[in-house]
Design a protein around this motif. Structure first.
Motif, short mmCIF file in Angstrom:
data_model
loop_
_atom_site.label_atom_id
_atom_site.label_comp_id
_atom_site.label_asym_id
_atom_site.label_seq_id
_atom_site.Cartn_x
_atom_site.Cartn_y
_atom_site.Cartn_z
N GLU A 340 -1.95 10.61 -22.67
CA GLU A 340 -1.56 10.61 -21.26
C GLU A 340 -2.69 9.98 -20.45
N PRO A 341 -2.38 9.26 -19.37
CA PRO A 341 -1.02 8.96 -18.88
C PRO A 341 -0.35 7.79 -19.61
N THR A 387 3.09 2.26 -13.51
CA THR A 387 2.56 3.02 -12.37
C THR A 387 1.15 3.55 -12.64
N HIS A 388 0.72 3.48 -13.90
CA HIS A 388 -0.63 3.93 -14.26
C HIS A 388 -1.57 2.75 -14.55
N SER A 389 -1.12 1.54 -14.25
CA SER A 389 -1.96 0.35 -14.46
C SER A 389 -2.84 0.14 -13.23
N GLN A 392 -7.69 4.30 -12.15
CA GLN A 392 -7.70 5.63 -12.76
C GLN A 392 -7.08 5.61 -14.15
N GLY A 393 -5.94 4.93 -14.29
CA GLY A 393 -5.29 4.85 -15.59
C GLY A 393 -6.12 4.08 -16.60
N THR A 396 -9.20 6.02 -17.72
CA THR A 396 -8.81 7.07 -18.65
C THR A 396 -8.62 6.51 -20.06
#
Length: 420
Positions: A340-341, A387-389, A392-393, A396
Protein backbone atom coordinates in the motif's frame (compact mmCIF):
# COMPACT_ATOMS: atom_id res chain seq x y z
CA UNK A 1 -42.60 37.58 -4.60
CA UNK A 2 -39.80 39.32 -6.47
CA UNK A 3 -41.02 41.17 -9.54
CA UNK A 4 -39.51 40.69 -12.99
CA UNK A 5 -38.01 44.15 -12.74
CA UNK A 6 -36.29 43.33 -9.46
CA UNK A 7 -34.96 40.08 -10.94
CA UNK A 8 -33.61 41.96 -13.94
CA UNK A 9 -31.92 44.52 -11.71
CA UNK A 10 -30.37 41.81 -9.52
CA UNK A 11 -29.03 39.94 -12.55
CA UNK A 12 -27.62 43.17 -13.97
CA UNK A 13 -25.90 44.02 -10.68
CA UNK A 14 -24.36 40.56 -10.35
CA UNK A 15 -23.17 40.59 -13.95
CA UNK A 16 -21.67 44.04 -13.46
CA UNK A 17 -19.87 42.95 -10.30
CA UNK A 18 -18.56 39.84 -12.04
CA UNK A 19 -17.34 41.86 -15.00
CA UNK A 20 -15.71 44.37 -12.66
CA UNK A 21 -14.04 41.56 -10.71
CA UNK A 22 -12.63 40.09 -13.90
CA UNK A 23 -11.52 43.47 -15.15
CA UNK A 24 -9.82 44.19 -11.83
CA UNK A 25 -7.97 40.85 -11.81
CA UNK A 26 -4.37 40.85 -12.90
CA UNK A 27 -3.55 39.51 -16.32
CA UNK A 28 -2.39 35.91 -16.32
CA UNK A 29 1.20 35.41 -17.45
CA UNK A 30 2.78 32.06 -18.32
CA UNK A 31 6.47 31.24 -18.48
CA UNK A 32 8.64 28.13 -18.65
CA UNK A 33 11.94 30.02 -18.49
CA UNK A 34 13.41 28.19 -15.52
CA UNK A 35 15.27 24.88 -14.95
CA UNK A 36 13.14 22.01 -16.19
CA UNK A 37 10.52 24.28 -17.72
CA UNK A 38 8.86 23.39 -21.02
CA UNK A 39 5.65 24.72 -22.57
CA UNK A 40 4.41 26.40 -25.73
CA UNK A 41 1.68 28.89 -24.85
CA UNK A 42 -1.10 28.61 -27.41
CA UNK A 43 -3.75 30.83 -25.84
CA UNK A 44 -4.57 32.75 -22.66
CA UNK A 45 -8.14 33.95 -22.15
CA UNK A 46 -7.95 36.65 -19.50
CA UNK A 47 -11.72 36.94 -19.03
CA UNK A 48 -12.44 33.24 -18.79
CA UNK A 49 -9.18 32.62 -16.88
CA UNK A 50 -8.15 29.74 -19.11
CA UNK A 51 -4.75 28.69 -20.42
CA UNK A 52 -3.94 26.41 -23.35
CA UNK A 53 -0.41 25.04 -23.78
CA UNK A 54 1.45 22.35 -25.70
CA UNK A 55 4.49 20.33 -24.62
CA UNK A 56 7.54 22.07 -26.11
CA UNK A 57 10.41 19.57 -25.91
CA UNK A 58 12.72 19.07 -28.88
CA UNK A 59 12.18 15.52 -30.26
CA UNK A 60 15.91 15.28 -31.00
CA UNK A 61 16.38 15.26 -27.22
CA UNK A 62 13.72 12.69 -26.45
CA UNK A 63 9.99 12.20 -26.41
CA UNK A 64 8.42 15.67 -25.98
CA UNK A 65 5.81 14.61 -23.43
CA UNK A 66 7.12 16.59 -20.42
CA UNK A 67 5.58 19.99 -19.65
CA UNK A 68 6.18 22.34 -16.73
CA UNK A 69 5.26 26.02 -16.49
CA UNK A 70 4.54 28.88 -14.10
CA UNK A 71 1.38 31.00 -13.97
CA UNK A 72 1.39 34.48 -12.43
CA UNK A 73 -1.43 36.97 -11.94
CA UNK A 74 -3.86 34.75 -10.09
CA UNK A 75 -6.28 35.96 -7.48
CA UNK A 76 -5.99 33.48 -4.59
CA UNK A 77 -8.96 31.14 -4.64
CA UNK A 78 -10.11 31.90 -8.17
CA UNK A 79 -10.77 29.04 -10.57
CA UNK A 80 -8.15 28.50 -13.25
CA UNK A 81 -8.59 26.16 -16.21
CA UNK A 82 -5.45 24.63 -17.71
CA UNK A 83 -5.61 22.65 -20.96
CA UNK A 84 -2.74 20.71 -22.51
CA UNK A 85 -2.93 19.91 -26.21
CA UNK A 86 -0.78 16.86 -26.99
CA UNK A 87 -1.96 16.39 -30.58
CA UNK A 88 1.23 17.75 -32.17
CA UNK A 89 3.80 15.53 -30.44
CA UNK A 90 6.26 13.71 -32.68
CA UNK A 91 9.30 11.53 -32.20
CA UNK A 92 12.71 12.35 -33.63
CA UNK A 93 12.01 10.18 -36.69
CA UNK A 94 8.87 12.19 -37.45
CA UNK A 95 6.43 9.53 -36.31
CA UNK A 96 3.52 10.65 -34.18
CA UNK A 97 3.83 10.17 -30.42
CA UNK A 98 0.68 9.10 -28.59
CA UNK A 99 -0.94 11.92 -26.65
CA UNK A 100 -1.43 9.52 -23.72
CA UNK A 101 2.22 10.00 -22.71
CA UNK A 102 1.62 13.69 -21.95
CA UNK A 103 -1.84 13.62 -20.40
CA UNK A 104 -2.00 12.35 -16.79
CA UNK A 105 -5.43 11.92 -15.28
CA UNK A 106 -4.30 14.31 -12.54
CA UNK A 107 -1.64 16.93 -13.21
CA UNK A 108 0.84 18.15 -10.60
CA UNK A 109 0.82 21.66 -9.17
CA UNK A 110 2.78 23.60 -6.57
CA UNK A 111 2.81 27.09 -5.09
CA UNK A 112 6.50 26.99 -4.18
CA UNK A 113 8.15 24.33 -6.41
CA UNK A 114 8.85 22.26 -3.30
CA UNK A 115 5.54 20.85 -2.11
CA UNK A 116 3.60 19.19 -4.93
CA UNK A 117 -0.02 18.06 -5.04
CA UNK A 118 -2.36 16.63 -7.66
CA UNK A 119 -5.17 18.48 -9.38
CA UNK A 120 -8.67 17.04 -9.42
CA UNK A 121 -9.17 14.52 -12.21
CA UNK A 122 -9.01 16.18 -15.60
CA UNK A 123 -11.45 16.04 -18.52
CA UNK A 124 -10.01 14.42 -21.63
CA UNK A 125 -11.29 15.32 -25.07
CA UNK A 126 -9.47 13.61 -27.89
CA UNK A 127 -5.79 14.51 -27.58
CA UNK A 128 -6.27 17.25 -25.00
CA UNK A 129 -6.95 17.28 -21.28
CA UNK A 130 -8.43 20.04 -19.15
CA UNK A 131 -7.89 20.50 -15.42
CA UNK A 132 -9.69 22.99 -13.17
CA UNK A 133 -8.13 24.17 -9.93
CA UNK A 134 -8.55 26.92 -7.34
CA UNK A 135 -5.06 27.54 -5.93
CA UNK A 136 -4.80 29.71 -2.84
CA UNK A 137 -1.89 31.67 -4.26
CA UNK A 138 -0.98 34.38 -6.74
CA UNK A 139 1.66 32.20 -8.41
CA UNK A 140 1.40 28.50 -9.22
CA UNK A 141 3.45 25.94 -11.17
CA UNK A 142 1.88 23.15 -13.21
CA UNK A 143 3.65 20.04 -14.47
CA UNK A 144 3.13 16.62 -16.01
CA UNK A 145 4.29 15.18 -12.68
CA UNK A 146 5.98 16.45 -9.52
CA UNK A 147 9.12 18.17 -10.74
CA UNK A 148 12.56 17.09 -9.55
CA UNK A 149 15.21 19.17 -11.30
CA UNK A 150 19.03 19.39 -10.99
CA UNK A 151 18.76 21.87 -8.12
CA UNK A 152 16.64 19.37 -6.19
CA UNK A 153 19.25 16.67 -6.75
CA UNK A 154 22.02 18.98 -5.56
CA UNK A 155 20.05 20.03 -2.49
CA UNK A 156 19.21 16.41 -1.59
CA UNK A 157 22.78 15.10 -1.66
CA UNK A 158 24.12 18.22 0.06
CA UNK A 159 21.56 18.20 2.87
CA UNK A 160 21.98 14.49 3.58
CA UNK A 161 25.78 14.75 3.60
CA UNK A 162 25.64 17.69 6.02
CA UNK A 163 23.16 16.00 8.32
CA UNK A 164 24.71 12.51 8.46
CA UNK A 165 28.38 11.75 9.11
CA UNK A 166 28.10 8.48 7.18
CA UNK A 167 26.94 10.24 3.98
CA UNK A 168 29.39 11.75 1.50
CA UNK A 169 28.28 13.84 -1.46
CA UNK A 170 30.37 13.65 -4.62
CA UNK A 171 30.21 14.58 -8.29
CA UNK A 172 29.68 11.54 -10.47
CA UNK A 173 30.91 13.46 -13.52
CA UNK A 174 30.38 16.52 -15.69
CA UNK A 175 27.89 16.07 -18.55
CA UNK A 176 28.66 16.73 -22.20
CA UNK A 177 27.17 20.19 -21.63
CA UNK A 178 29.33 20.80 -18.56
CA UNK A 179 26.68 20.33 -15.88
CA UNK A 180 27.50 18.52 -12.65
CA UNK A 181 25.85 15.15 -11.91
CA UNK A 182 25.42 14.99 -8.11
CA UNK A 183 25.65 11.69 -6.27
CA UNK A 184 26.29 10.36 -2.78
CA UNK A 185 27.59 7.33 -0.97
CA UNK A 186 26.36 6.03 2.37
CA UNK A 187 29.26 4.42 4.24
CA UNK A 188 30.83 4.72 7.71
CA UNK A 189 33.37 7.54 7.81
CA UNK A 190 36.85 6.27 6.96
CA UNK A 191 35.60 2.77 6.22
CA UNK A 192 38.23 0.80 4.29
CA UNK A 193 36.83 -2.72 4.62
CA UNK A 194 36.66 -4.07 1.08
CA UNK A 195 34.54 -6.98 2.21
CA UNK A 196 31.53 -4.68 2.52
CA UNK A 197 28.73 -5.21 0.01
CA UNK A 198 27.87 -2.46 -2.49
CA UNK A 199 24.49 -1.56 -3.94
CA UNK A 200 24.00 1.02 -6.71
CA UNK A 201 20.66 2.83 -7.12
CA UNK A 202 20.04 5.40 -9.84
CA UNK A 203 17.14 7.31 -11.42
CA UNK A 204 16.18 9.39 -14.44
CA UNK A 205 18.01 7.80 -17.32
CA UNK A 206 14.87 9.03 -19.06
CA UNK A 207 14.64 12.67 -18.07
CA UNK A 208 10.86 13.14 -18.15
CA UNK A 209 10.20 10.28 -15.71
CA UNK A 210 10.34 12.52 -12.65
CA UNK A 211 8.71 9.95 -10.38
CA UNK A 212 11.90 7.89 -10.47
CA UNK A 213 13.80 10.61 -8.61
CA UNK A 214 11.07 10.82 -5.97
CA UNK A 215 11.18 7.05 -5.46
CA UNK A 216 14.97 7.34 -5.19
CA UNK A 217 14.63 10.13 -2.64
CA UNK A 218 12.29 7.98 -0.56
CA UNK A 219 14.80 5.13 -0.71
CA UNK A 220 17.87 7.14 0.24
CA UNK A 221 16.18 9.12 3.02
CA UNK A 222 15.07 5.81 4.49
CA UNK A 223 18.57 4.32 4.02
CA UNK A 224 20.19 7.05 6.16
CA UNK A 225 17.46 6.96 8.82
CA UNK A 226 17.44 5.32 12.23
CA UNK A 227 15.01 2.63 11.14
CA UNK A 228 16.54 -0.58 12.57
CA UNK A 229 16.52 -2.22 9.16
CA UNK A 230 18.33 0.76 7.62
CA UNK A 231 20.90 0.74 10.42
CA UNK A 232 21.51 -2.97 9.88
CA UNK A 233 21.88 -2.45 6.13
CA UNK A 234 24.47 0.30 6.63
CA UNK A 235 26.53 -1.87 8.95
CA UNK A 236 27.54 -4.16 6.09
CA UNK A 237 26.72 -2.30 2.88
CA UNK A 238 27.93 0.79 1.02
CA UNK A 239 25.07 2.48 -0.82
CA UNK A 240 25.68 4.57 -3.95
CA UNK A 241 22.84 6.77 -5.18
CA UNK A 242 22.46 8.99 -8.26
CA UNK A 243 19.15 10.93 -8.21
CA UNK A 244 19.34 12.16 -11.84
CA UNK A 245 21.44 10.49 -14.54
CA UNK A 246 20.34 12.59 -17.54
CA UNK A 247 20.95 15.99 -15.95
CA UNK A 248 21.12 17.91 -19.25
CA UNK A 249 17.66 16.96 -20.50
CA UNK A 250 16.11 17.39 -17.07
CA UNK A 251 17.62 20.91 -16.92
CA UNK A 252 16.35 21.89 -20.36
CA UNK A 253 12.89 20.35 -20.01
CA UNK A 254 13.38 17.69 -22.67
CA UNK A 255 12.12 14.11 -22.47
CA UNK A 256 15.36 12.20 -22.89
CA UNK A 257 13.73 8.89 -23.85
CA UNK A 258 14.76 7.81 -27.37
CA UNK A 259 16.86 10.92 -27.92
CA UNK A 260 19.28 11.01 -30.84
CA UNK A 261 21.41 8.94 -31.32
CA UNK A 262 20.11 6.95 -28.33
CA UNK A 263 19.17 7.60 -24.71
CA UNK A 264 21.09 6.86 -21.52
CA UNK A 265 19.36 3.53 -21.03
CA UNK A 266 20.52 2.29 -24.44
CA UNK A 267 24.11 3.45 -23.91
CA UNK A 268 25.63 0.76 -21.69
CA UNK A 269 28.08 -0.48 -24.27
CA UNK A 270 31.79 -0.69 -24.99
CA UNK A 271 31.77 2.93 -26.15
CA UNK A 272 29.20 4.86 -24.10
CA UNK A 273 28.30 8.31 -25.38
CA UNK A 274 26.96 9.80 -22.15
CA UNK A 275 29.43 10.70 -19.41
CA UNK A 276 27.15 9.65 -16.56
CA UNK A 277 26.78 6.20 -18.07
CA UNK A 278 30.50 5.87 -18.72
CA UNK A 279 31.40 6.83 -15.15
CA UNK A 280 28.71 4.61 -13.63
CA UNK A 281 29.91 1.64 -15.69
CA UNK A 282 33.49 2.11 -14.54
CA UNK A 283 32.46 2.35 -10.88
CA UNK A 284 30.14 -0.64 -11.06
CA UNK A 285 32.77 -2.72 -12.82
CA UNK A 286 35.35 -1.82 -10.17
CA UNK A 287 33.03 -2.83 -7.34
CA UNK A 288 32.31 -6.11 -9.11
CA UNK A 289 36.01 -6.83 -9.62
CA UNK A 290 36.48 -6.27 -5.88
CA UNK A 291 33.78 -8.87 -5.27
CA UNK A 292 31.64 -6.27 -3.47
CA UNK A 293 28.77 -5.48 -5.84
CA UNK A 294 25.55 -7.31 -4.98
CA UNK A 295 22.75 -5.17 -6.43
CA UNK A 296 21.94 -2.60 -9.13
CA UNK A 297 18.53 -0.88 -9.26
CA UNK A 298 17.43 1.46 -12.05
CA UNK A 299 14.34 3.60 -11.34
CA UNK A 300 11.80 4.50 -14.05
CA UNK A 301 8.17 5.41 -14.78
CA UNK A 302 6.27 3.12 -17.22
CA UNK A 303 3.43 3.66 -19.70
CA UNK A 304 0.21 5.56 -19.01
CA UNK A 305 -1.90 2.43 -18.58
CA UNK A 306 0.22 0.91 -15.79
CA UNK A 307 -1.53 1.19 -12.44
CA UNK A 308 0.91 -0.80 -10.26
CA UNK A 309 4.70 -0.76 -9.86
CA UNK A 310 6.52 -3.68 -11.43
CA UNK A 311 10.02 -5.02 -12.05
CA UNK A 312 11.64 -5.66 -15.40
CA UNK A 313 13.58 -8.87 -14.86
CA UNK A 314 16.46 -10.60 -16.62
CA UNK A 315 15.62 -12.14 -19.99
CA UNK A 316 16.29 -15.87 -20.37
CA UNK A 317 19.29 -15.07 -22.57
CA UNK A 318 21.07 -13.50 -19.58
CA UNK A 319 19.77 -15.70 -16.79
CA UNK A 320 21.35 -18.61 -14.97
CA UNK A 321 19.73 -20.85 -12.39
CA UNK A 322 21.55 -19.09 -9.56
CA UNK A 323 20.91 -15.58 -10.89
CA UNK A 324 17.21 -16.32 -11.32
CA UNK A 325 16.94 -17.79 -7.81
CA UNK A 326 18.49 -14.66 -6.26
CA UNK A 327 16.36 -12.34 -8.40
CA UNK A 328 13.19 -14.23 -7.42
CA UNK A 329 14.14 -14.10 -3.74
CA UNK A 330 14.57 -10.32 -3.93
CA UNK A 331 11.26 -9.80 -5.73
CA UNK A 332 9.49 -12.03 -3.19
CA UNK A 333 10.47 -9.85 -0.22
CA UNK A 334 9.69 -6.67 -2.17
CA UNK A 335 6.24 -8.04 -2.91
CA UNK A 336 5.68 -8.42 0.84
CA UNK A 337 6.83 -4.84 1.47
CA UNK A 338 5.14 -3.07 -1.47
CA UNK A 339 1.47 -3.46 -0.60
CA UNK A 340 0.00 0.00 0.00
CA UNK A 341 -0.77 2.45 -1.43
CA UNK A 342 0.80 1.08 -4.64
CA UNK A 343 0.86 -2.71 -4.66
CA UNK A 344 3.68 -4.40 -6.54
CA UNK A 345 2.33 -6.08 -9.67
CA UNK A 346 2.90 -9.81 -9.97
CA UNK A 347 3.73 -9.30 -13.64
CA UNK A 348 7.48 -9.37 -14.33
CA UNK A 349 8.22 -8.69 -18.00
CA UNK A 350 11.75 -9.02 -19.31
CA UNK A 351 13.91 -6.86 -21.56
CA UNK A 352 15.16 -9.34 -24.14
CA UNK A 353 15.70 -9.23 -27.92
CA UNK A 354 12.00 -8.69 -28.64
CA UNK A 355 11.83 -5.73 -26.28
CA UNK A 356 14.37 -3.49 -28.04
CA UNK A 357 17.01 -3.88 -30.73
CA UNK A 358 19.56 -2.37 -28.29
CA UNK A 359 18.49 -4.68 -25.49
CA UNK A 360 22.06 -5.58 -24.59
CA UNK A 361 22.83 -1.88 -23.98
CA UNK A 362 20.02 -1.48 -21.40
CA UNK A 363 21.65 -0.77 -18.03
CA UNK A 364 20.24 -3.71 -16.07
CA UNK A 365 21.06 -6.08 -18.93
CA UNK A 366 24.64 -4.81 -19.10
CA UNK A 367 24.95 -5.38 -15.34
CA UNK A 368 23.60 -8.91 -15.74
CA UNK A 369 26.08 -9.72 -18.50
CA UNK A 370 29.15 -7.89 -17.13
CA UNK A 371 29.09 -8.75 -13.42
CA UNK A 372 29.27 -11.83 -11.24
CA UNK A 373 26.44 -14.29 -11.02
CA UNK A 374 25.36 -13.27 -7.52
CA UNK A 375 24.60 -9.66 -8.60
CA UNK A 376 20.93 -8.74 -8.99
CA UNK A 377 20.46 -6.17 -11.75
CA UNK A 378 16.87 -4.98 -11.99
CA UNK A 379 14.61 -2.11 -13.13
CA UNK A 380 11.72 -0.81 -11.01
CA UNK A 381 8.92 0.91 -12.92
CA UNK A 382 6.63 2.96 -10.67
CA UNK A 383 3.27 3.94 -12.18
CA UNK A 384 2.77 7.67 -12.83
CA UNK A 385 -0.93 7.81 -13.71
CA UNK A 386 -2.77 7.01 -10.46
CA UNK A 387 -4.15 8.95 -7.50
CA UNK A 388 -1.03 7.90 -5.57
CA UNK A 389 1.45 9.02 -8.25
CA UNK A 390 2.53 11.98 -6.15
CA UNK A 391 5.47 12.69 -3.84
CA UNK A 392 3.90 10.89 -0.89
CA UNK A 393 3.14 7.78 -2.94
CA UNK A 394 6.56 7.77 -4.63
CA UNK A 395 8.44 8.31 -1.35
CA UNK A 396 6.51 5.41 0.17
CA UNK A 397 7.52 3.11 -2.69
CA UNK A 398 11.14 4.19 -2.16
CA UNK A 399 11.03 3.34 1.54
CA UNK A 400 9.41 -0.01 0.77
CA UNK A 401 12.11 -0.72 -1.80
CA UNK A 402 14.71 -0.01 0.87
CA UNK A 403 13.12 -2.43 3.31
CA UNK A 404 12.96 -5.06 0.58
CA UNK A 405 16.67 -4.62 -0.16
CA UNK A 406 17.53 -4.77 3.55
CA UNK A 407 15.58 -7.99 4.06
CA UNK A 408 17.07 -9.58 0.98
CA UNK A 409 20.62 -8.71 2.09
CA UNK A 410 20.20 -10.15 5.57
CA UNK A 411 21.96 -13.12 4.00
CA UNK A 412 25.01 -12.25 1.92
CA UNK A 413 24.17 -13.37 -1.65
CA UNK A 414 27.86 -13.80 -2.36
CA UNK A 415 27.77 -16.78 -0.03
CA UNK A 416 24.63 -18.30 -1.50
CA UNK A 417 25.11 -21.82 -2.85
CA UNK A 418 24.53 -22.68 -6.48
CA UNK A 419 21.03 -24.13 -6.94
CA UNK A 420 21.05 -27.83 -7.77
Amino acid sequence: MMSRLHCFILIWVLSTLLSYSRAAAENLAVTSDFPGGSAEVVQIDQRQRTILVRPAGDPQFGWPCWWYFQVKGLTPGEELTVTVDASQMKQANGQKLSAAWALPEQAAFSTDQRVWAQTPRGKKQGETCEWKIKPDAKVVWFAWGPAFVPGDAEELVKSLSQKHTHVTAFELCKTRAGRSVPALVVSPAGEKDESRMVIWVQARQHAWESGGSWVGRGFIEWAVSEDPQAVALREKTDIYFVPVMDIDNVATGNGGKNQVPHDHNRDWSEQPRWNAVQTAMKSIKTFDEQGRLVMFVDLHNPGANSKQPFFYIAPPELNTERRKALQDAFIAVCREEMREPLKLDRSTPSTGPKYDKRWKEISSNWVRSATREHVVGITLETCWNTTHSNPQGYLTVGRQLGRGIARYLQQDPRQSPDPK
